[in-house]
Scaffold this active site. Structure first.
Site, short mmCIF file in Angstrom:
data_model
loop_
_atom_site.label_atom_id
_atom_site.label_comp_id
_atom_site.label_asym_id
_atom_site.label_seq_id
_atom_site.Cartn_x
_atom_site.Cartn_y
_atom_site.Cartn_z
N LYS A 82 0.85 -1.19 0.00
CA LYS A 82 0.00 0.00 0.00
C LYS A 82 0.89 1.25 0.00
O LYS A 82 1.90 1.30 0.73
CB LYS A 82 -0.88 -0.03 1.26
CG LYS A 82 -1.91 1.08 1.34
CD LYS A 82 -2.80 0.86 2.58
CE LYS A 82 -3.88 1.91 2.73
NZ LYS A 82 -4.74 1.69 3.91
N SER A 157 -9.66 1.70 2.94
CA SER A 157 -8.81 2.40 2.02
C SER A 157 -7.76 1.54 1.32
O SER A 157 -7.17 1.99 0.33
CB SER A 157 -8.10 3.53 2.79
OG SER A 157 -7.26 2.98 3.79
N SER A 181 -9.73 -0.56 7.25
CA SER A 181 -9.20 -0.48 5.89
C SER A 181 -8.49 -1.71 5.34
O SER A 181 -8.13 -1.73 4.17
CB SER A 181 -8.26 0.71 5.77
OG SER A 181 -9.01 1.88 5.62
N1 GLN Z 1 -12.88 3.92 6.18
C1 GLN Z 1 -12.35 4.38 7.44
C2 GLN Z 1 -12.08 5.86 7.38
O1 GLN Z 1 -12.29 6.42 6.36
C3 GLN Z 1 -11.14 3.56 7.79
C4 GLN Z 1 -9.87 4.10 7.36
C5 GLN Z 1 -8.72 3.22 7.62
O2 GLN Z 1 -8.85 2.18 8.24
N2 GLN Z 1 -7.56 3.67 7.18
O3 GLN Z 1 -11.66 6.42 8.36
#
Ligand code: GLN
Length: 493
Positions: A82, A157, A181
């Site tokens: 990532k 994400s 994420s």
């Molecule tokens: N979707 C969640 C957010 O937008 C989780 C983000 C993450 O785990 N990096 O905060």
């Protein structure tokens, strides 16, 4: 050599093939780059490929191959990373325009560890900008599509990492999980993802989103492969003061855990209105499968679950408003648009942060600055910290053996399956709701593995994952139960 590119070709298989000299590292990696670069034209999982340098490295690895007596389980294995994890001398953007020209000057600890295992890095994967989002649509650079239905999002994400594994472009990947994420995109793409216990994996070299929640973790096709990557990256690191001194060597024997003795808790608060019938049916079936196999399943209550989302959307913005203050368009390189412009300092900050940081990070920076501001700190931030403790206490009570507690908790990962591209992009609140089941675990710092309820994705059926949440630092047990389930019900097709 297209045997590499199907669901059943795992890290385990790769390792076997290499030992039996069915292929060399170079041959395999060359095939991977040919396939992946072609396939990715329609998926958009990768932001960058490391073809030339990694083919050279593959050749070097082949020279070592005969001299090594015991190959590390990840020797020569192609892995995707990532793009919020630093790889020395490589661009690392967090999918933000403000970091478009940033070249990392050191390796994240997880990268150092994977290099010691002689992993091959295919390249960097797409994400929501600064890991804020649930669909990867917030990337400043490109859209990533769900390989199982390209009209849908891959989740986020870590959507690029999940899509890379689901499309057989990579055998494994690293993601980061601050509020879901890793587990949510694993669920949307039908692969396995592990969010380790807070402190189990070093965060050194991970671009911080919310430092008290962030964890790096693996995604792969099977629980066993996920465990293999987890073992390689976990452990204490002096560069991360929140990393824990835990001996993870017993994870090696996770397959020997006697899972049949486990008591599984199912929290009633996780079966809420708004959950799609499809998801409910799949989760009920999985629970039914385990019950039929003789597992003891118990309904439990985690009463503060309903506050988790609000609590998260105070703590996360607060921490991210501080963490993102460093991106001013001067440090960590300047965005192309503004290079060479002669501006006053304040003007430079305003222009860079105003135009090169996307809408969602800006929204959260504003929210975070607000909840931390004098007069509002007690009303929001310190209240949220107290609620966070109550959420943790719910879990600790559920796991407390002296109160007839359970060994693990089984729950859905998301209320719906992968949604259509564009469906929620104008509605941040409904996007935030897709993390309702993953966020409590981050607030409590617990480990959780997300895995498919079934491996059958044929006839347009979208995957549904469930998660197994464990006690702090008890990755071994959740991986063991996940492995049992996968072997019996998660057959790949
Ligand atoms: N979707 C969640 C957010 O937008 C989780 C983000 C993450 O785990 N990096 O905060």
């Amino acid at each position: 050599m297209n045997t590499f590119f199907n669901k059943n070709f795992t890290i385990e298989e790769y390792h076997k093939g290499l030992r039996e000299k069915k292929f060399s590292v170079f041959e395999a990696i060359k095939e991977f780059f040919i396939y992946t670069q072609k396939e990715d034209v329609k998926i958009g999982a990768f932001l960058e490929f490391y073809k030339d340098e990694e083919l050279d490295r593959a050749q070097e690895l082949d020279l070592q191959l005969d001299k090594i007596e015991k190959l590390s389980p990840l020797f020569g294995v192609p892995i995707a990373i990532k793009d919020n994890i630093l790889i020395n001398k490589h661009r690392t953007t967090s999918a933000s325009k403000i970091l478009k020209n940033y070249i990392a000057s050191y390796d994240a600890t997880v990268i150092k560890k994977l290099k010691e295992q002689n992993v091959v890095f295919l390249g960097k994967t797409n994400l929501d900008e600064f890991a804020m989002g649930s669909s990867t649509e917030n990337s400043a650079f490109q859209l990533t599509r769900n390989p199982l239905d390209i009209s849908r999002v891959p989740g986020g994400s870590s959507g690029g990492s999940a899509a890379a594994v689901a499309a057989n472009m990579s055998l494994g990947a690293l993601g980061s999980d601050t509020g879901g994420s890793i587990r949510q995109p694993a669920g949307f793409c039908g692969v396995v993802g592990l969010k380790p216990t807070y402190g189990a994996v070093s965060r050194y070299g991970l671009m911080s989103l919310a430092s008290s929640l962030d964890q790096i973790g693996p995604l792969a096709k099977t629980v066993k492969d996920t465990a293999t990557i987890f073992k390689a990256i976990s452990g204490w690191d002096q560069m991360d003061s929140t990393s824990a001194q835990i001996d993870y060597s017993s994870v090696d024997n996770f397959e020997n855990v006697n899972v049949k003795d486990l008591v599984i808790g199912v929290p009633k608060e996780y079966f809420v209105d708004g959950m799609s019938d499809e998801v409910k049916k799949a989760i009920d079936e999985s629970i039914g499968n385990l019950r039929r196999d003789g597992f003891k399943i118990k309904e439990i209550s985690l009463p503060h679950t309903k506050y988790a989302l609000s609590c998260y959307y105070i703590i996360l913005p607060a921490e991210c408003s501080a963490n993102l203050a460093r991106y001013d368009g001067i440090k960590y390189s300047a965005p192309d648009e503004l290079k060479g412009e002669d501006m006053k300092l304040l003007e430079t900050y305003l222009k860079n942060r105003g135009s090169a940081i996307g809408e969602e990070p800006r929204r959260r920076i504003l929210l975070g600055s607000f909840v931390l501001s004098s007069g509002y700190y007690d009303a929001y931030y310190s209240k949220a910290q107290k609620v966070r403790r109550l959420i943790l206490n719910d879990f600790l009570k559920a796991f407390d053996k002296s109160q007839d507690g359970v060994d693990v908790i089984m729950a859905p990962v998301t209320p719906t399956t992968a949604f259509k591209i564009g469906e929620k992009s104008d509605d941040p609140l409904s996007m935030y709701l897709s993390d309702i089941f993953t966020i409590p675990t981050n607030l409590a710092g617990l480990p959780a593995v997300s895995l498919p309820t079934s491996g059958d994705f044929k006839e347009g059926k979208l995957p549904v994952n469930f998660q197994i949440i464990g006690k702090h630092f008890d990755e071994k047990t959740i991986l063991a139960l996940g492995n049992y389930y996968e072997k019996n019900y998660g057959q790949l097709s």
